[in-house]
Design a protein around this motif. Structure first.
Motif, PDB file in Angstrom:
ATOM      1  N   ILE A 107       0.850  -1.197   0.000  1.00 19.16           N
ATOM      2  CA  ILE A 107       0.000   0.000   0.000  1.00 19.16           C
ATOM      3  C   ILE A 107       0.882   1.242   0.000  1.00 19.16           C
ATOM      4  O   ILE A 107       1.806   1.361   0.802  1.00 19.16           O
ATOM      5  CB  ILE A 107      -0.915   0.021   1.248  1.00 19.16           C
ATOM      6  CG1 ILE A 107      -1.761  -1.248   1.329  1.00 19.16           C
ATOM      7  CG2 ILE A 107      -1.807   1.251   1.234  1.00 19.16           C
ATOM      8  CD1 ILE A 107      -2.513  -1.374   2.646  1.00 19.16           C
ATOM      9  N   GLY A 108       0.595   2.188  -0.886  1.00 15.01           N
ATOM     10  CA  GLY A 108       1.423   3.389  -0.980  1.00 15.01           C
ATOM     11  C   GLY A 108       2.816   3.043  -1.445  1.00 15.01           C
ATOM     12  O   GLY A 108       3.819   3.460  -0.851  1.00 15.01           O
ATOM     13  N   THR A 109       2.903   2.325  -2.541  1.00  9.23           N
ATOM     14  CA  THR A 109       4.177   1.772  -3.003  1.00  9.23           C
ATOM     15  C   THR A 109       5.189   2.825  -3.431  1.00  9.23           C
ATOM     16  O   THR A 109       6.380   2.568  -3.454  1.00  9.23           O
ATOM     17  CB  THR A 109       3.925   0.770  -4.158  1.00  9.23           C
ATOM     18  OG1 THR A 109       5.098   0.002  -4.399  1.00  9.23           O
ATOM     19  CG2 THR A 109       3.491   1.483  -5.432  1.00  9.23           C
ATOM     20  N   ALA A 115       8.567  -2.964  -3.304  1.00 10.54           N
ATOM     21  CA  ALA A 115       7.811  -3.949  -4.088  1.00 10.54           C
ATOM     22  C   ALA A 115       8.720  -4.710  -5.049  1.00 10.54           C
ATOM     23  O   ALA A 115       8.592  -5.935  -5.217  1.00 10.54           O
ATOM     24  CB  ALA A 115       6.691  -3.254  -4.856  1.00 10.54           C
ATOM     25  N   LEU A 116       9.636  -4.009  -5.689  1.00 13.59           N
ATOM     26  CA  LEU A 116      10.533  -4.668  -6.639  1.00 13.59           C
ATOM     27  C   LEU A 116      11.454  -5.654  -5.934  1.00 13.59           C
ATOM     28  O   LEU A 116      11.722  -6.751  -6.451  1.00 13.59           O
ATOM     29  CB  LEU A 116      11.354  -3.616  -7.388  1.00 13.59           C
ATOM     30  CG  LEU A 116      10.563  -2.683  -8.315  1.00 13.59           C
ATOM     31  CD1 LEU A 116      11.474  -1.606  -8.881  1.00 13.59           C
ATOM     32  CD2 LEU A 116       9.902  -3.471  -9.436  1.00 13.59           C
ATOM     33  N   GLU A 117      11.930  -5.279  -4.750  1.00 13.19           N
ATOM     34  CA  GLU A 117      12.835  -6.178  -4.025  1.00 13.19           C
ATOM     35  C   GLU A 117      12.092  -7.380  -3.449  1.00 13.19           C
ATOM     36  O   GLU A 117      12.617  -8.492  -3.443  1.00 13.19           O
ATOM     37  CB  GLU A 117      13.572  -5.411  -2.932  1.00 13.19           C
ATOM     38  CG  GLU A 117      14.569  -4.396  -3.484  1.00 13.19           C
ATOM     39  CD  GLU A 117      15.408  -3.748  -2.407  1.00 13.19           C
ATOM     40  OE1 GLU A 117      15.592  -4.369  -1.323  1.00 13.19           O
ATOM     41  OE2 GLU A 117      15.889  -2.614  -2.630  1.00 13.19           O
ATOM     42  N   ILE A 118      10.860  -7.169  -2.974  1.00 10.53           N
ATOM     43  CA  ILE A 118      10.103  -8.304  -2.442  1.00 10.53           C
ATOM     44  C   ILE A 118       9.708  -9.258  -3.572  1.00 10.53           C
ATOM     45  O   ILE A 118       9.587 -10.466  -3.381  1.00 10.53           O
ATOM     46  CB  ILE A 118       8.860  -7.827  -1.650  1.00 10.53           C
ATOM     47  CG1 ILE A 118       8.444  -8.874  -0.597  1.00 10.53           C
ATOM     48  CG2 ILE A 118       7.690  -7.531  -2.550  1.00 10.53           C
ATOM     49  CD1 ILE A 118       9.342  -8.936   0.605  1.00 10.53           C
ATOM     50  N   ALA A 119       9.533  -8.704  -4.787  1.00  8.85           N
ATOM     51  CA  ALA A 119       9.226  -9.559  -5.942  1.00  8.85           C
ATOM     52  C   ALA A 119      10.402 -10.467  -6.266  1.00  8.85           C
ATOM     53  O   ALA A 119      10.206 -11.612  -6.700  1.00  8.85           O
ATOM     54  CB  ALA A 119       8.870  -8.693  -7.159  1.00  8.85           C
ATOM     55  N   ILE A 127       2.909  -9.848  -6.724  1.00 11.66           N
ATOM     56  CA  ILE A 127       3.100  -8.620  -5.962  1.00 11.66           C
ATOM     57  C   ILE A 127       2.277  -7.509  -6.608  1.00 11.66           C
ATOM     58  O   ILE A 127       2.393  -7.259  -7.811  1.00 11.66           O
ATOM     59  CB  ILE A 127       4.587  -8.195  -5.922  1.00 11.66           C
ATOM     60  CG1 ILE A 127       5.494  -9.395  -5.639  1.00 11.66           C
ATOM     61  CG2 ILE A 127       4.785  -7.068  -4.935  1.00 11.66           C
ATOM     62  CD1 ILE A 127       5.257 -10.084  -4.325  1.00 11.66           C
ATOM     63  N   ILE A 128       1.467  -6.834  -5.808  1.00 11.93           N
ATOM     64  CA  ILE A 128       0.664  -5.712  -6.289  1.00 11.93           C
ATOM     65  C   ILE A 128       1.006  -4.476  -5.467  1.00 11.93           C
ATOM     66  O   ILE A 128       0.998  -4.517  -4.233  1.00 11.93           O
ATOM     67  CB  ILE A 128      -0.838  -6.010  -6.189  1.00 11.93           C
ATOM     68  CG1 ILE A 128      -1.221  -7.147  -7.151  1.00 11.93           C
ATOM     69  CG2 ILE A 128      -1.673  -4.767  -6.490  1.00 11.93           C
ATOM     70  CD1 ILE A 128      -2.665  -7.564  -7.064  1.00 11.93           C
ATOM     71  N   GLY A 129       1.345  -3.391  -6.139  1.00 11.99           N
ATOM     72  CA  GLY A 129       1.618  -2.125  -5.481  1.00 11.99           C
ATOM     73  C   GLY A 129       0.603  -1.072  -5.905  1.00 11.99           C
ATOM     74  O   GLY A 129       0.289  -0.957  -7.094  1.00 11.99           O
ATOM     75  N   THR A 130       0.078  -0.324  -4.942  1.00  5.34           N
ATOM     76  CA  THR A 130      -0.899   0.729  -5.247  1.00  5.34           C
ATOM     77  C   THR A 130      -0.388   2.069  -4.723  1.00  5.34           C
ATOM     78  O   THR A 130       0.319   2.127  -3.712  1.00  5.34           O
ATOM     79  CB  THR A 130      -2.266   0.428  -4.620  1.00  5.34           C
ATOM     80  OG1 THR A 130      -2.146   0.406  -3.177  1.00  5.34           O
ATOM     81  CG2 THR A 130      -2.803  -0.916  -5.101  1.00  5.34           C
ATOM     82  N   ASP A 131      -0.767   3.143  -5.411  1.00  2.00           N
ATOM     83  CA  ASP A 131      -0.352   4.478  -4.991  1.00  2.00           C
ATOM     84  C   ASP A 131      -1.222   5.510  -5.696  1.00  2.00           C
ATOM     85  O   ASP A 131      -1.816   5.231  -6.747  1.00  2.00           O
ATOM     86  CB  ASP A 131       1.119   4.725  -5.330  1.00  2.00           C
ATOM     87  CG  ASP A 131       1.719   5.832  -4.474  1.00  2.00           C
ATOM     88  OD1 ASP A 131       2.376   5.501  -3.471  1.00  2.00           O
ATOM     89  OD2 ASP A 131       1.520   7.018  -4.785  1.00  2.00           O
ATOM     90  N   ALA A 168       2.746  -1.771   4.400  1.00  2.00           N
ATOM     91  CA  ALA A 168       2.634  -0.317   4.203  1.00  2.00           C
ATOM     92  C   ALA A 168       3.756   0.341   4.981  1.00  2.00           C
ATOM     93  O   ALA A 168       4.110  -0.100   6.077  1.00  2.00           O
ATOM     94  CB  ALA A 168       1.283   0.202   4.676  1.00  2.00           C
ATOM     95  N   ARG A 169       4.314   1.399   4.410  1.00  2.00           N
ATOM     96  CA  ARG A 169       5.451   2.066   5.046  1.00  2.00           C
ATOM     97  C   ARG A 169       5.382   3.563   4.812  1.00  2.00           C
ATOM     98  O   ARG A 169       5.073   4.024   3.706  1.00  2.00           O
ATOM     99  CB  ARG A 169       6.770   1.520   4.480  1.00  2.00           C
ATOM    100  CG  ARG A 169       8.002   2.075   5.176  1.00  2.00           C
ATOM    101  CD  ARG A 169       9.275   1.442   4.633  1.00  2.00           C
ATOM    102  NE  ARG A 169       9.491   1.796   3.231  1.00  2.00           N
ATOM    103  CZ  ARG A 169      10.391   1.193   2.466  1.00  2.00           C
ATOM    104  NH1 ARG A 169      11.103   0.196   2.930  1.00  2.00           N
ATOM    105  NH2 ARG A 169      10.548   1.589   1.217  1.00  2.00           N
ATOM    106  N   SER A 170       5.652   4.331   5.859  1.00  2.00           N
ATOM    107  CA  SER A 170       5.729   5.797   5.786  1.00  2.00           C
ATOM    108  C   SER A 170       4.457   6.406   5.209  1.00  2.00           C
ATOM    109  O   SER A 170       4.516   7.291   4.352  1.00  2.00           O
ATOM    110  CB  SER A 170       6.953   6.234   4.957  1.00  2.00           C
ATOM    111  OG  SER A 170       8.145   5.795   5.556  1.00  2.00           O
TER     112      SER A 170
END
Length: 348
Positions: A107-109, A115-119, A127-131, A168-170
């Motif tokens: 969330i809030g990628t 997201a790229l590193e966790i992929a 992996i889905i990132g939203t922003d 989610a971070r920051s």
């Protein structure tokens, strides 16, 4: 894995070796602003998102994207290189015996470093990132996708699209209703899945009371917190996440807390390295955190905001002030036995 250290008394390095290093590192560290042909909004020389304009008070220009990259590196340095603290891959079990996450949501990628590193870490997971801002890279691994979306709106994932891990971070200062965000996260988790929120406190202090010699910094932080509350999206929320998660039915909630020095004043070599990056990160956050909240909410003129920021930066450069900030890694699990969890159901 780095262990939490909220009660560690950090010894001060009494040598002057770090003063010159920090001066050279921080002076001129602001990164250049590049205009874009994208349909964005501009204010006080900074670029902001156009999608649902005004809901997020921080910029999204290239200068901000570079700051987010620093923040990503700082979180990793603090955690000893780990992207997560939740036990989504137990380290004491053989990998072939551990069910790995199949679906992960960020969330809030932002610029999507996490997201790229966790992929890469979980190549078989989706992996889905939203922003709110389309500032993600054009290239991504085949198992990683990005969507422009508002996490505070109703989530539209289907029942068969539940996640094993939500990160989610920051997001401090960007969310108006944290309990609702956590409730939706709970609802879109598979039983046994984890949510992890990584945040830092918007509060600087010291163990030796030298923070009392930084009145402009203390006033800046107080005004940030007041303005963010008036804006409707409180910025200093890190200490509230754990009770909010517990209230929404999460089990096994843990809050791992780390001290992050601001500056290379720590005697410990690892903390000195963290502090150098921490100081650069704080120096870079002064303007994006200040401009919109001070001018839109508190009624400062652009010039008044600039003058206040200069006082803050000057105090942050004082190597005799031994500030630190607390970072929180809060994670909780949706119970496998739903009778002991939240009354919220998986969405239908």
């Amino acid at each position: 894995m780095s262990q939490p250290n909220p009660h560690q008394q950090i010894q001060v390095d009494t040598s002057d070796d770090d003063s010159l290093f920090e001066t050279k590192s921080c002076v001129g560290s602001n990164l250049s602003f590049a205009s874009s042909v994208r349909d964005y909004c501009y204010e006080n020389g900074r670029r902001y998102h156009a999608y649902r304009h005004g809901q997020y008070p921080f910029p999204n220009d290239e200068e901000e994207q570079d700051r987010l990259a620093l923040v990503h590196q700082l979180f990793k340095l603090i955690s000893g290189g780990d992207l997560y603290r939740a036990p989504i891959r137990p380290r004491d079990e053989p990998q072939e015996q551990t069910p790995l996450p199949r679906r992960i949501l960020d969330i809030g990628t932002g610029t999507a470093e996490w997201a790229l590193e966790i992929a890469e870490d979980f190549p078989t997971a989706e992996i889905i990132g939203t922003d709110l801002s389309p500032i993600q890279p054009n290239w991504a691994p085949p198992n990683c996708r990005f969507y422009i979306d508002d996490a505070e709106s109703d989530w539209t994932f289907a029942p068969g699209e539940a996640f094993d891990y939500i990160h989610a971070r920051s997001l401090n200062g960007g969310i108006g209703d944290w309990p609702r965000l956590l409730r939706q996260s709970f609802q879109h988790l598979r039983p046994g899945g984890w949510v992890e929120i990584q945040e830092f406190e918007t509060l600087l202090t010291s163990d030796d009371n030298t923070h009392q010699h930084a009145p402009a910094v203390m006033e800046w932080l107080e005004r940030l917190n007041v303005a963010s509350k008036q804006f409707g999206k409180q910025i200093n929320i890190a200490t509230h996440i754990r009770p909010w998660m517990e209230a929404e039915g999460f089990a096994n909630v843990t809050d791992d807390i780390y001290k992050c020095p601001i500056g290379g004043w720590a005697k410990d070599r690892r903390l000195k390295e963290i502090g150098r990056l921490g100081k650069l990160t704080v120096m870079e956050v002064v303007e994006p955190y200040t401009l919109a909240l001070f001018t839109r909410v508190l009624g400062f003129t652009f010039q008044e905001a600039q003058e206040h920021m200069e006082k803050v930066r000057a105090e942050l450069m004082n190597t005799k002030i031994h500030l630190y900030v607390l970072f929180h890694f809060i994670y909780g699990q949706r119970p496998v036995d739903e009778t002991n969890g939240s009354s919220s159901d998986t969405p239908t």
